[in-house]
Enzyme design. Structure first.
Site, PDB file in Angstrom:
ATOM      1  N   CYS A   3       0.825  -1.198   0.000  1.00  0.00           N
ATOM      2  CA  CYS A   3       0.000   0.000   0.000  1.00  0.00           C
ATOM      3  C   CYS A   3       0.869   1.262   0.000  1.00  0.00           C
ATOM      4  O   CYS A   3       2.066   1.221   0.293  1.00  0.00           O
ATOM      5  CB  CYS A   3      -0.974  -0.025   1.176  1.00  0.00           C
ATOM      6  SG  CYS A   3      -0.350   0.675   2.683  1.00  0.00           S
ATOM      7  N   CYS A   6       2.703   2.088   3.240  1.00  0.00           N
ATOM      8  CA  CYS A   6       3.866   1.212   3.445  1.00  0.00           C
ATOM      9  C   CYS A   6       5.045   1.702   2.605  1.00  0.00           C
ATOM     10  O   CYS A   6       6.194   1.659   3.052  1.00  0.00           O
ATOM     11  CB  CYS A   6       3.521  -0.232   3.092  1.00  0.00           C
ATOM     12  SG  CYS A   6       2.604  -1.099   4.386  1.00  0.00           S
ATOM     13  N   HIS A  45       1.675  -2.815   8.790  1.00  0.00           N
ATOM     14  CA  HIS A  45       0.460  -2.661   7.985  1.00  0.00           C
ATOM     15  C   HIS A  45      -0.740  -3.265   8.710  1.00  0.00           C
ATOM     16  O   HIS A  45      -0.852  -4.484   8.839  1.00  0.00           O
ATOM     17  CB  HIS A  45       0.626  -3.304   6.605  1.00  0.00           C
ATOM     18  CG  HIS A  45      -0.590  -3.122   5.746  1.00  0.00           C
ATOM     19  ND1 HIS A  45      -0.766  -2.027   4.940  1.00  0.00           N
ATOM     20  CD2 HIS A  45      -1.705  -3.872   5.629  1.00  0.00           C
ATOM     21  CE1 HIS A  45      -1.947  -2.125   4.345  1.00  0.00           C
ATOM     22  NE2 HIS A  45      -2.538  -3.235   4.738  1.00  0.00           N
ATOM     23  N   GLY A  92     -15.609   7.176   4.511  1.00  0.00           N
ATOM     24  CA  GLY A  92     -14.782   7.678   3.415  1.00  0.00           C
ATOM     25  C   GLY A  92     -13.328   7.283   3.511  1.00  0.00           C
ATOM     26  O   GLY A  92     -12.451   7.988   2.998  1.00  0.00           O
ATOM     27  N   HIS A  99      -4.585   4.993   9.866  1.00  0.00           N
ATOM     28  CA  HIS A  99      -3.965   6.322   9.999  1.00  0.00           C
ATOM     29  C   HIS A  99      -4.841   7.201  10.868  1.00  0.00           C
ATOM     30  O   HIS A  99      -6.070   7.181  10.757  1.00  0.00           O
ATOM     31  CB  HIS A  99      -3.713   6.963   8.636  1.00  0.00           C
ATOM     32  CG  HIS A  99      -4.891   6.961   7.719  1.00  0.00           C
ATOM     33  ND1 HIS A  99      -5.266   5.848   6.995  1.00  0.00           N
ATOM     34  CD2 HIS A  99      -5.788   7.921   7.412  1.00  0.00           C
ATOM     35  CE1 HIS A  99      -6.333   6.134   6.283  1.00  0.00           C
ATOM     36  NE2 HIS A  99      -6.694   7.387   6.517  1.00  0.00           N
ATOM     37  N   HIS A 101      -5.750  11.009  11.672  1.00  0.00           N
ATOM     38  CA  HIS A 101      -5.638  12.388  11.170  1.00  0.00           C
ATOM     39  C   HIS A 101      -5.514  13.326  12.371  1.00  0.00           C
ATOM     40  O   HIS A 101      -6.344  13.272  13.297  1.00  0.00           O
ATOM     41  CB  HIS A 101      -6.913  12.803  10.427  1.00  0.00           C
ATOM     42  CG  HIS A 101      -7.195  12.059   9.151  1.00  0.00           C
ATOM     43  ND1 HIS A 101      -6.939  12.587   7.896  1.00  0.00           N
ATOM     44  CD2 HIS A 101      -7.735  10.842   8.923  1.00  0.00           C
ATOM     45  CE1 HIS A 101      -7.330  11.729   6.964  1.00  0.00           C
ATOM     46  NE2 HIS A 101      -7.821  10.661   7.559  1.00  0.00           N
TER      47      HIS A 101
HETATM   48  P1  AMP Z   1      -8.853   8.592   4.656  1.00  0.00           P
HETATM   49  O1  AMP Z   1      -9.909   9.255   3.836  1.00  0.00           O
HETATM   50  O2  AMP Z   1      -9.120   8.635   6.134  1.00  0.00           O
HETATM   51  O3  AMP Z   1      -8.525   7.182   4.168  1.00  0.00           O
HETATM   52  O4  AMP Z   1      -7.552   9.484   4.490  1.00  0.00           O
HETATM   53  C1  AMP Z   1      -6.521   9.217   3.596  1.00  0.00           C
HETATM   54  C2  AMP Z   1      -5.718  10.489   3.531  1.00  0.00           C
HETATM   55  O5  AMP Z   1      -4.470  10.189   2.933  1.00  0.00           O
HETATM   56  C3  AMP Z   1      -6.366  11.596   2.692  1.00  0.00           C
HETATM   57  O6  AMP Z   1      -6.591  12.735   3.509  1.00  0.00           O
HETATM   58  C4  AMP Z   1      -5.338  11.859   1.586  1.00  0.00           C
HETATM   59  O7  AMP Z   1      -5.236  13.219   1.256  1.00  0.00           O
HETATM   60  C5  AMP Z   1      -4.056  11.311   2.200  1.00  0.00           C
HETATM   61  N1  AMP Z   1      -3.049  10.851   1.267  1.00  0.00           N
HETATM   62  C6  AMP Z   1      -3.214   9.982   0.244  1.00  0.00           C
HETATM   63  N2  AMP Z   1      -2.039   9.769  -0.385  1.00  0.00           N
HETATM   64  C7  AMP Z   1      -1.102  10.506   0.288  1.00  0.00           C
HETATM   65  C8  AMP Z   1       0.293  10.704   0.122  1.00  0.00           C
HETATM   66  N3  AMP Z   1       0.985  10.106  -0.858  1.00  0.00           N
HETATM   67  N4  AMP Z   1       0.930  11.553   0.979  1.00  0.00           N
HETATM   68  C9  AMP Z   1       0.237  12.177   1.957  1.00  0.00           C
HETATM   69  N5  AMP Z   1      -1.079  12.012   2.166  1.00  0.00           N
HETATM   70  C10 AMP Z   1      -1.744  11.190   1.336  1.00  0.00           C
HETATM   71 ZN    ZN Z   2       0.382  -0.432   4.411  1.00  0.00          ZN
END
Ligand code: AMP
Ligand code: ZN
Length: 111
Positions: A3, A6, A45, A92, A99, A101
């Site tokens: 992913c 990762c 992961h 979403g 992760h 936020h």
């Molecule tokens: P979620 O909607 O909770 O799955 O949040 C995923 C978050 O990852 C979103 O806010 C994206 O903007 C962020 N995101 C996706 N790809 C990257 C990346 N390469 N670097 C930093 N943030 C990312």
């Molecule tokens: Zn991962």
């Protein structure tokens, strides 16, 4: 296939890293919804909150305490901040690697 988070952890993809220790990595969200928007991820992961168990208690605590430390460094601890875990379709979740936020730096609207 690995992913995207990762790959960031392995430094195969660049990210704006703000904190790292043995268990977690924190980097700026590429599409910020607030002046401060940082993602804190475990180095292992785990797809989502739904995949956590009792054995992961110390890892979850590490994620939250890292967010607290980063919030202080970013100077949003006095003004306030919001911590969010999205899980699954209705929330979403778009990246299937757990992760947390960390958002702040402005008055955040509630949904
Ligand atoms: P979620 O909607 O909770 O799955 O949040 C995923 C978050 O990852 C979103 O806010 C994206 O903007 C962020 N995101 C996706 N790809 C990257 C990346 N390469 N670097 C930093 N943030 C990312
Ligand atoms: Zn991962």
């Amino acid at each position: 296939m690995e992913c995207i988070f990762c790959k960031i952890i392995k430094k195969e993809i660049a990210a704006d890293i703000v904190f790292e220790n043995g268990k977690v990595l924190a980097f700026k969200d590429i599409n910020p919804i607030a002046p401060v928007h940082i993602l804190i991820v475990p180095k292992v992961h785990i797809p989502s909150v739904d995949h956590l168990g009792k054995k992961d208690g110390s890892l979850v605590s590490e994620l939250i305490l890292s967010a607290q430390k980063i919030a202080r460094e970013q100077k949003i601890d006095k003004s306030g901040y919001r911590l969010i875990f999205n899980m699954g379709k209705d929330a979403g979740q778009t990246v299937d690697h757990l992760h947390l936020h960390l958002t702040g730096g402005k008055k955040l609207p509630w949904l």
